[in-house]
Design a protein around this motif. Structure first.
Motif, PDB file in Angstrom:
ATOM      1  N   ARG A 120      -3.776  35.236  11.597  1.00 27.96           N
ATOM      2  CA  ARG A 120      -2.248  35.224  12.221  1.00 27.96           C
ATOM      3  C   ARG A 120      -1.843  36.475  12.031  1.00 27.96           C
ATOM      4  N   LEU A 130      -0.355  38.831  15.187  1.00 28.49           N
ATOM      5  CA  LEU A 130       0.949  38.967  15.122  1.00 28.49           C
ATOM      6  C   LEU A 130       0.718  40.631  15.584  1.00 28.49           C
ATOM      7  N   ILE A 175      11.361  37.180  17.708  1.00 30.10           N
ATOM      8  CA  ILE A 175      10.758  36.148  16.706  1.00 30.10           C
ATOM      9  C   ILE A 175      11.958  35.179  16.113  1.00 30.10           C
ATOM     10  N   ARG A 217      10.710  31.952   5.933  1.00 32.60           N
ATOM     11  CA  ARG A 217       9.884  32.282   7.056  1.00 32.60           C
ATOM     12  C   ARG A 217      10.376  33.979   7.214  1.00 32.60           C
ATOM     13  N   LEU A 259       7.805  36.871   6.886  1.00 28.23           N
ATOM     14  CA  LEU A 259       7.530  38.087   8.350  1.00 28.23           C
ATOM     15  C   LEU A 259       7.681  39.422   7.797  1.00 28.23           C
ATOM     16  N   VAL A 288       6.893  31.052  15.242  1.00 28.58           N
ATOM     17  CA  VAL A 288       6.033  31.109  13.911  1.00 28.58           C
ATOM     18  C   VAL A 288       6.425  30.165  13.096  1.00 28.58           C
ATOM     19  N   THR A 345       2.521  31.053  20.175  1.00 26.61           N
ATOM     20  CA  THR A 345       2.852  30.426  18.864  1.00 26.61           C
ATOM     21  C   THR A 345       1.991  30.706  17.829  1.00 26.61           C
ATOM     22  N   TYR A 356       1.981  30.850  10.360  1.00 21.91           N
ATOM     23  CA  TYR A 356       2.959  31.202   9.522  1.00 21.91           C
ATOM     24  C   TYR A 356       4.013  30.281   8.993  1.00 21.91           C
TER      25      TYR A 356
END
Length: 440
Positions: A213, A217, A233, A240, A244, A354, A391, A395
């Motif tokens: 991931r 990203l 995002i 979350r 991130l 995410v 997608t 995450y």
């Protein structure tokens, strides 16, 4: 099989509105979570959120964590007459008033005096507990009920709940975290459960690894740099967003701005920084290296609405690459909507999901129709999707199928009764098949 009476007032057939009532006897019960319905599950009327069950015999409300789909109906619960304690893990006690203030303003009233009175009531009712310590909530000659909170690894302060009623063990999973969630130690299985109420959000799929991931990203960010576009995002304010930012601090250069455009997310990020003692070992190692995972130099926070509109206009018109993290996570409200309206029609930009997108939300529509240049309705306007849509499942703050099955298999004594909640029907069916084979 134990005769345990649990009534589900939400998250029974979907993924929002979590609210589970454990009946001890006809006069007494416990409530685990009292969350807001969202997306298609919310319908079109405010009455969807109103409490349609009696509150008189509820001895305690236990909040597994502070996401709005688990605590957002608390204002309505208090209005319906609930007068007992709100039990949660210690960091949640700090975060919960921030969430409930927002829920009260959106659903009840913005009157400052009423908001302050309401928040004072919340503070009086809060009963913070540590992990792994039994707490008695009912003690009569006929019924002894103790509860214990354990680490869930979903967001900071999240817990699953063990209930011991006269020797019968009932476990409510709340939302369980993925094993590689940044900032948080992974959840550990309880020793046993006679009855397990288990979330099933990702019961039909497995997440990407943390390395995969991060690679995806970074690839999305590299494309934005190449295309002179913005990576949008949509992120949930609690959990979350902070995960991130933690990952972005490691993989991006100082020249690329990361724009946090969500007042609520900014408040929670500040609260997360204050709660550093509850971070995991990896995060503490970063701090010891004089790094600032949630306060790095190219992190820009947008405050007022005027500044927000200026930023939308600037990024839509300029050719300056950027990353924007904005609420709401399902694109059904909040500042992300203005970014989407300004940028969805431009192929330079990326929309990167995410987190879970519930059926009936604009986020689900963008996720579903965006790869084919379809359209989405935002604020009653039709918007063609030309931006790239991606997608990254890894995450998600939820455990995947492997994690959920592992949570059950990790018990020394398998549950006699597993009740699946907080999932769409396809996810429940798939998870049930795996669990049946795993514990057969």
């Amino acid at each position: 099989m134990p005769n345990v009476n649990i009534e589900h007032h939400g998250a029974k057939t979907g993924v929002t509105g979590s609210c589970h009532q454990l009946h001890i006897n006809p006069e007494n019960s416990l409530l685990v979570d009292c969350g807001l319905f969202q997306g298609q599950e919310a319908g079109n009327t405010r009455s969807t959120q109103e409490i349609d069950f009696g509150t008189g015999g509820i001895q305690a409300l236990i909040a597994t964590h502070v996401h709005i789909d688990h605590v957002g109906r608390i204002p309505w619960l208090l209005a319906a007459g609930y007068t007992g304690p709100i039990i949660c893990y210690r960091p949640s006690a700090k975060l919960l008033p921030l969430v409930l203030e927002d829920a009260f303003k959106l659903g009840i009233s913005r009157d400052r005096q009423l908001v302050e009175q309401y928040l004072a009531t919340i503070e009086q009712r809060l009963l913070p507990l540590p992990y792994n310590q039994w707490h008695t909530v009912i003690d009569t000659p006929e019924h002894r009920v103790d509860i214990r909170l354990q680490r869930a690894g979903h967001i900071l302060g999240s817990a699953y709940v063990e209930v011991d009623h006269n020797g019968t063990r009932i476990v409510f999973s709340g939302d369980l975290g993925a094993s590689h969630t940044p900032l948080l130690p992974a959840p550990k299985s309880p020793e046993k459960a006679d009855v397990l109420v288990l979330e099933s959000t990702y019961g039909d799929r497995n997440h990407e690894s943390r390395e995969d991931r991060k690679h995806r990203l970074k690839a999305a960010i590299d494309r934005a740099l190449q295309n002179q576009g913005t990576v949008l995002i949509p992120a949930f304010s609690i959990g979350r967003t902070q995960e991130l930012l933690y990952e972005l601090e490691e993989i991006i250069s100082e020249e690329l701005p990361v724009i946090l455009d969500s007042p609520l997310a900014a408040k929670f990020t500040a609260a997360y920084r204050e709660l550093q003692p509850y971070w995991d070992e990896e995060a503490h190692a970063r701090l010891q290296q004089s790094r600032k995972p949630l306060a790095f130099s190219n992190l820009l926070t947008v405050e007022g609405h005027h500044e927000h509109l200026k930023m939308v206009h600037h990024l839509a018109r300029s050719a300056r690459p950027a990353i924007v993290v904005a609420g709401s996570g399902m694109c059904n409200a909040g500042r992300i909507v203005n970014y989407l309206k300004a940028m969805l029609g431009d192929e330079r930009h990326d929309v990167l999901f995410v987190g879970y997108q519930a059926e009936g939300t604009p986020g689900r529509d963008i996720q579903r129709y965006g790869p084919n240049n379809g359209y989405v309705w935002l604020d009653d306007e039709k918007h063609t999707i030309r931006a790239r849509v991606e997608t990254i499942g890894g995450y998600s703050a939820h455990a995947d199928q492997q994690g959920l099955v592992g949570f059950v298999k990790g018990m020394n004594r398998m549950p006699k009764d597993i009740r699946l909640v907080h999932g769409e029907e396809c996810a429940k069916r798939a998870l049930k098949e795996w669990l049946d084979s795993a514990i057969a």
